[in-house]
Design a protein around this motif. Structure first.
Motif, PDB file in Angstrom:
ATOM      1  N   VAL A   1     -84.487 -21.283 -38.661  1.00  0.00           N
ATOM      2  CA  VAL A   1     -85.581 -22.214 -38.377  1.00  0.00           C
ATOM      3  C   VAL A   1     -85.427 -23.435 -39.265  1.00  0.00           C
ATOM      4  O   VAL A   1     -84.760 -23.405 -40.299  1.00  0.00           O
ATOM      5  N   ALA A   2     -86.037 -24.532 -38.841  1.00  0.00           N
ATOM      6  CA  ALA A   2     -85.938 -25.792 -39.581  1.00  0.00           C
ATOM      7  C   ALA A   2     -87.333 -26.393 -39.721  1.00  0.00           C
ATOM      8  O   ALA A   2     -87.728 -27.257 -38.938  1.00  0.00           O
ATOM      9  N   PRO A   3     -88.105 -25.937 -40.719  1.00  0.00           N
ATOM     10  CA  PRO A   3     -89.472 -26.440 -40.862  1.00  0.00           C
ATOM     11  C   PRO A   3     -89.550 -27.852 -41.414  1.00  0.00           C
ATOM     12  O   PRO A   3     -90.559 -28.533 -41.235  1.00  0.00           O
ATOM     13  N   ARG A   4     -88.491 -28.335 -42.061  1.00  0.00           N
ATOM     14  CA  ARG A   4     -88.511 -29.683 -42.623  1.00  0.00           C
ATOM     15  C   ARG A   4     -87.999 -30.675 -41.574  1.00  0.00           C
ATOM     16  O   ARG A   4     -87.033 -30.393 -40.854  1.00  0.00           O
ATOM     17  N   TYR A   5     -88.642 -31.824 -41.515  1.00  0.00           N
ATOM     18  CA  TYR A   5     -88.226 -32.833 -40.546  1.00  0.00           C
ATOM     19  C   TYR A   5     -88.598 -34.207 -41.065  1.00  0.00           C
ATOM     20  O   TYR A   5     -89.493 -34.361 -41.905  1.00  0.00           O
TER      21      TYR A   5
END
Length: 257
Positions: free
Chosen positions: A147-151
């Motif tokens: 998952v990639a919660p940072r954007y």
């Protein structure tokens, strides 16, 4: 060095509807419409009537007279020259179609069929949003899928031309992905909220300029709230109730102005 933007006039709006503006001026007009909802709604109505007339002319049987076709095209151009004429556009379009023999087509009411369908059928991007939401649920259940919660909203805007809304402080982003969609690259965000549970925020560029308020719809077991501002459309999807979903969507809409 910044350059001052000329004020957008009624003549600019008419030229926008008639596809007579250079690209740089179109961008300025669209930026103006994003902040003037009243003008945007009038322009959208003009564009719809223009396209209905062009569709009628494009599908006209070949046997139609050249004089009639020219007169219809003059009517189309003339309707764009006066604010007062907007009130009579549907009547004029119906009269033209009756004169051409289109009244025999049972599916043609007073140019209201398209609006009825649009009011009951959500836009195509909502179906993409629902598919993206279901895909996200599958990914969330797979330990092998990272998952990639940072954007970075600025980076996403630079890469996709999609502006993301500002999320409430009590919302937690758990995953952000760039998804393919019918309309090109889209953004899919998975978010935990205290009021609606886990929701997906989907954003895409559907290829049309429009201003659509937050509108609710049901997609099987899911609820969706969709809206559009300018060239970017959004959909908030969840399994939760529609009341909380609608309030959440309106909060996001407010951050985009």
């Amino acid at each position: 060095m910044s350059h001052p933007v000329d004020p957008v006039t009624e003549a600019d709006l008419q030229a926008y509807v008639e596809d007579r503006l250079p690209m740089t001026r179109r961008i300025e007009v669209e930026a103006h419409l994003c902040h003037d909802i009243g003008a945007a709604m009038r322009v959208i109505a003009d564009l719809r009537i223009r396209d209905e007339l062009r569709l009628a002319l494009g599908e006209m049987p070949r046997m139609g007279s050249i004089a009639t076709t020219k007169a219809a095209r003059r009517l189309e151009r003339g309707l764009a020259t006066s604010r007062l004429a907007r009130r009579f556009r549907q009547v004029a379009a119906v009269a033209m179609l009756v004169g051409l023999g289109w009244l025999a087509h049972s599916q043609f009411g007073p140019l209201g069929v398209g609006e009825v369908v649009a009011s009951t059928m959500p836009p195509a991007y909502v179906a993409d949003a629902v598919r993206a939401h279901r895909t996200t649920l599958i990914r969330a259940a797979m330990h092998s899928q990272p998952v990639a919660p940072r954007y970075d909203p600025a980076e996403i805007r630079s890469a996709t031309a999609i502006v993301l809304p500002t999320l409430p402080d009590d919302w937690t982003v758990t995953d952000v992905q760039i998804f393919p969609s019918t309309f090109g690259p889209s953004v899919e965000m998975t978010i935990r909220t205290s009021s609606t549970g886990t929701v997906s925020l989907f954003a895409a560029r559907p290829g049309t300029f429009d201003v659509v308020p937050a509108t609710l719809s049901r997609q099987d077991d899911l609820s969706a709230a969709h809206w559009q501002i300018g060239e970017v459309a959004y959909a908030l999807v969840t399994r939760g109730g529609t009341d909380e979903l609608n309030r959440a969507a309106e909060r996001l809409v407010d951050t985009l102005y």
